[in-house]
Design an enzyme around this catalytic site. Structure first.
Site, PDB file in Angstrom:
ATOM      1  N   VAL B  15      24.919  19.022   8.756  1.00 48.57           N
ATOM      2  CA  VAL B  15      24.461  18.010   9.637  1.00 48.57           C
ATOM      3  C   VAL B  15      23.549  16.925   9.263  1.00 48.57           C
ATOM      4  O   VAL B  15      23.657  15.979   9.463  1.00 48.57           O
ATOM      5  CB  VAL B  15      23.952  18.787  10.921  1.00 48.57           C
ATOM      6  CG1 VAL B  15      23.638  17.787  12.129  1.00 48.57           C
ATOM      7  CG2 VAL B  15      24.984  19.664  11.472  1.00 48.57           C
ATOM      8  N   LYS B 206      23.792  28.574  24.390  1.00 55.87           N
ATOM      9  CA  LYS B 206      24.326  27.141  24.872  1.00 55.87           C
ATOM     10  C   LYS B 206      24.513  27.034  26.399  1.00 55.87           C
ATOM     11  O   LYS B 206      24.173  26.347  26.992  1.00 55.87           O
ATOM     12  CB  LYS B 206      25.621  26.896  24.231  1.00 55.87           C
ATOM     13  CG  LYS B 206      25.743  26.625  22.763  1.00 55.87           C
ATOM     14  CD  LYS B 206      26.846  26.535  22.138  1.00 55.87           C
ATOM     15  CE  LYS B 206      27.002  26.196  20.731  1.00 55.87           C
ATOM     16  NZ  LYS B 206      28.346  26.378  19.827  1.00 55.87           N
TER      17      LYS B 206
END
Lengths: 437, 437
Positions: B15, B206
C-alpha cells in the site's frame, strides 16, 4: 455552539418538502453532529396557500425567489425550482453573485452553464453544491470529486434515468413499450410529456455533469451523442435475452485516443454483469480508474426523500465549512472538452433487419458487412417472425439478427446504408450497441 | 499557488509504495486540481536498502516512525504500518499530539481506540482520516460521514473481507474449504496464518468502525458477535443453493429496540439480491436509512492500488483544508454504545443435523422445535447423504435440514441444546442465520 446555518428554500414540491421534513425531523441530531443548528428560515414557492402537509409557521415567505436568493437573511440558497432558464437560473446567479452558497438539484441548469456558475461562485467566494442533480440519493459527485480525486479515470457508465430503466424492465417482462410507458406515468415515474426522459436528454444532462467532474474537463452537454429508448422493440429484448444480454439505457463517458466520448443510447450489456441486474427505477454508476480499478454505486435515482438526502448531505458539508471547488478543481483549470467523434466509437453491434425473402438477399447482406471490414460473430435468419410482428404484417420479410465483433460506428453505419439503398430489406435497420463491461 | 502539503509515509509495503507511485504519477494533475503540490518528503520503513521498485531519492529516511510522526518536517503523517499496538499506535499518537493530520489504513488500531484517537485529534486541532481502513477503495466512510449524514440509518451490512468471500465463492464452485483456503493463500489473498480473516475478526474490526460512523455511537469492537467461516461445509452450500440462497460472511449492524446489534457470521442471503452476487475478493456495503432508502457500494476491498486510492482521497481532503470530525461528530457527542444481546436476534435459521436413523427421531426433533415456539418453513430428511460425507462414515445418520420462520436466536439455541442432550443426533448441529434483505 456556532451560529445557526440559515437556509432559504425555493421550490416546495416533493423534494423541497422532503428537505424541510428531513431537516426538522433530525434537527437535534444534526445540531449535536455539527455543533450548530441548521434552520429553514425562508421559503419561496408559487402558491402560498397550498396545503403541503407541514406547517411553515415562523418561516418567512417570499413571492420572488430571486429576491430571496440575493437577500441578507440567509447563508445558503437551496434551489429546487428546476429548469435551465427563468427564475431558477436567475435566483442561483443572484445568490452566487451575493457570495452565498447554493445547493441545487438542477441538472438542466448545471449541464447548460455549470462552468459559468462555478466561476461565479469562485469570484464571489460563494459555493455551489449539486449532489442531488445526478443519481438522486447516490453520492456520485462526492465520490468522483473527493474520494476518487487521485485517480486518472478512464471510463464511467451508468443507468441515470429511472423512468427509462423502469420501462425497459417492464418490457423485459413482456410488456410493449406503450403499455410500459403508461404504467410509468400512472405510477408517477414519467411525466405527461415523457420525451425528456425517454429520448435520453435527462441522462445526457447528467452524463455531461459527471464527465466534467470525472475527467476535469469543461461541461459539454451538446457534445453528447443521444439516442432514446422509444425505438427499442419487444423483439430486441427477446433477441438480447437469447444472446445473453440485457438492454439498458446507458450514459457512457470514456477517454479515447481522439478525445472524450460521451454517449447515451440503449446498450446491450452482458446479462451477468452488475449493471444488467439494476431493475426498475434504481440508478447505478460504475467508475473505472487506474488505482481504484472499478467501483459501483447503486441506489434510488429519484424520489423526494432520496433526493432530499443528497441535498441535505450538501447542506451538512456547508455547515461544516467544507470548501471544495464545485467541479472538483478551480474552473480556470478545467481542460477544454475534446470530443471524440461518435463515428470512431468502437464496439460490437447488434443489428436487426427485415430482409426480403428472395434468393441471394441474405448473402448480399453478409457480403456488404464483409465489404465494410466488419467481422460477424453471428448472423441468424429466423424462420418464424418474433411474437409481436405476425407474419401477415411483415409480408415476405425474414427477420435477420446480426451480431458483429468489435468494429467502428462508421463501418456499421456505412454498411447499413448500402444495404438499405440496395433494397434488400424492409424498413429501417435497427442497431443497438453492445457494451463491453 | 499555496504551500506544498508535506507527507511523511511510514510503512513501505504494497500500500505504501502504491501511495508513493500514485502521488508521483499524478503530481501535475493534483497540483492543478488542488492549487498546491502534494509531496512525500519523508519515509520510514524497516529495511532501508530493499529495492521497492521506485527510487526514493530526495526523500528523507527515518528509522523511527515515531520520531518522523512528531517531527517538524511534515504536515501529514501517513501510517501504513498496521497493528493495534507498537510503533503504529505510538506514531499515530505522536503525530496527533503534535497537532498533525494522520491518514491511516489501520483498522485494528481504529477499532481498538478510534474514539480516544479522535479525542486526541480534536484536542490538538489535528485530524484523523481512515477511509482505507474499511472496504479498501470503496468510499464508505465518506459516504456515511458526509453524504448520508442527514439520515437516520437503520441498518448496514456488507461483505468486508475479500479473503472469506473468495473462499466461499470457490466453495460454491465445488472446492472444499481447505483447498479454497490454500488457493487463496497461493494467490496472496490469505495470510500464512489465515485465522484473523477466516475467523471473522477482520470483518468485526471493520464493522465496529462502520457502526460508530453510521449510528453516532462509540466504537465497541468487543461487543461484536463473531463467527467465522471455517465451519461452513460443502453440504451447506449445496443446501443453500437448493433453498434459493447463497452463503456469505456478512458484517451486520442494525438498530433494534434493545440497542444496536453488531454481528459477523456466515449468512444465507437470497440468491437474487445484490449482495449475493458479490463474488471473489470484491467487497460491498449496503446502507439503509430513513430518507435514502437503500444504497449499495461495491468495489475492490483490498490490494495496494485500491487501498492507495482511498489513502490519497483522504490526503486530497486534507490538501483542500476539509475538516470533518473523524467519526462524523465531535467525539464528546458520540452516544455510548448500547448493545443488543445476540440472544434477542430475530430471523430465520437454517439448521443441519445428522439424525440417528431410528423410529421417532425425526418426530422428536420436530417436537422440540415446536416446544420452543419455533415455526418451521421446511424440514427435509434426505435419504442420500450429501456428496462429501459417504454413508459408511456417517453410519446410520440421516441428514436433516430445517429452515425456520422468523424466531429468536435464544429459541433456536435452546431447542438445539435440548435435541443434542436427548441424543437423537450425531455430532453438533450446524446453524446458519438467514438474512432478510
Amino acid at each position: 455552539m456556532a451560529e445557526p446555518l440559515r437556509l432559504g428554500v425555493a421550490g416546495l414540491g416533493t423534494v423541497g418538502m422532503s428537505v424541510v421534513r428531513m431537516l426538522r425531523g433530525h434537527a437535534d441530531a444534526l445540531a449535536a453532529q455539527l455543533g450548530r443548528s441548521v434552520q429553514v428560515v425562508a421559503v419561496s414557492a408559487r402558491e402560498k396557500g397550498r396545503d403541503r402537509g407541514l406547517p411553515l409557521d415562523g418561516v418567512s415567505w417570499h413571492a420572488d425567489p430571486v429576491a430571496l436568493a440575493g437577500g441578507d437573511g440567509i447563508d445558503v440558497f437551496v434551489e429546487l425550482i428546476g429548469g435551465a432558464t427563468g427564475v431558477a437560473r436567475e435566483s442561483v446567479r443572484a445568490a452566487l453573485s451575493a457570495g452565498k452558497a447554493v445547493v441545487t438539484a438542477n441538472k438542466a441548469l448545471l449541464a447548460a452553464e455549470g462552468v459559468a456558475l462555478a466561476r461565479l461562485a469562485e469570484r464571489h467566494d460563494g459555493q455551489l453544491a449539486f449532489e442531488a442533480a445526478v443519481g438522486g440519493g447516490i453520492p456520485i459527485i462526492k465520490t468522483l470529486r473527493e474520494a476518487l480525486a487521485g485517480n486518472r479515470l478512464s471510463r464511467l457508465y451508468g443507468i441515470l434515468n429511472g423512468t427509462c430503466n423502469f420501462i425497459l424492465t417492464r418490457m423485459e417482462e413482456g410488456e410493449p413499450y406503450g403499455a410500459a410507458l403508461q404504467e410509468a406515468q400512472r405510477l408517477g415515474y414519467a411525466e405527461a410529456d415523457p420525451s425528456f426522459d425517454v429520448d435520453g436528454l435527462d441522462t445526457a444532462h447528467k452524463l455531461a455533469i459527471l464527465t466534467s467532474v470525472a475527467f476535469g474537463t469543461e461541461i459539454a452537454r451538446d457534445a453528447v451523442f443521444v439516442e432514446g429508448i422509444s425505438g427499442v422493440e419487444p423483439e430486441d429484448l427477446v433477441a438480447a435475452e437469447e444472446l445473453g444480454y440485457r438492454i439498458k439505457l446507458l450514459g457512457v463517458a470514456q477517454r479515447t485516443d481522439s478525445g472524450i466520448e460521451q454517449r447515451v443510447h440503449p446498450a446491450m450489456v452482458p446479462r451477468d454483469c452488475d449493471i444488467a441486474r439494476v431493475a426498475g427505477v434504481t440508478n447505478a454508476v460504475a467508475v473505472e480508474g487506474n488505482f481504484i480499478g472499478s467501483l459501483m454505486l447503486s441506489g434510488p435515482g429519484a424520489g423526494g426523500d432520496a433526493t432530499a438526502s443528497a441535498v441535505v448531505g450538501d447542506i451538512i458539508d456547508l455547515a461544516r465549512g467544507v470548501k471544495v471547488p464545485p467541479l472538483g478543481r478551480p474552473a480556470a483549470s478545467l481542460e477544454p472538452y475534446r470530443q471524440a467523434r461518435m463515428q470512431t466509437h468502437e464496439g460490437g453491434y447488434y443489428v436487426r433487419l427485415k430482409v426480403r425473402d428472395r434468393p441471394g438477399a441474405f448473402a448480399a447482406i453478409a457480403r456488404r458487412m464483409a465489404d465494410a471490414g466488419i467481422s460477424l460473430d453471428s448472423i441468424v435468419q429466423r424462420n418464424r417472425p418474433f411474437g409481436s410482428a405476425p407474419r401477415h404484417e411483415t409480408g415476405l420479410a425474414q427477420p435477420v439478427t446480426i451480431v458483429t465483433h468489435a468494429t467502428t460506428e462508421q463501418a456499421v453505419r456505412g454498411a447499413l446504408k448500402t444495404i438499405e439503398a440496395e433494397g434488400e430489406i424492409f424498413g429501417k435497420p435497427r442497431m443497438i450497441r453492445i457494451e463491453a463491461l
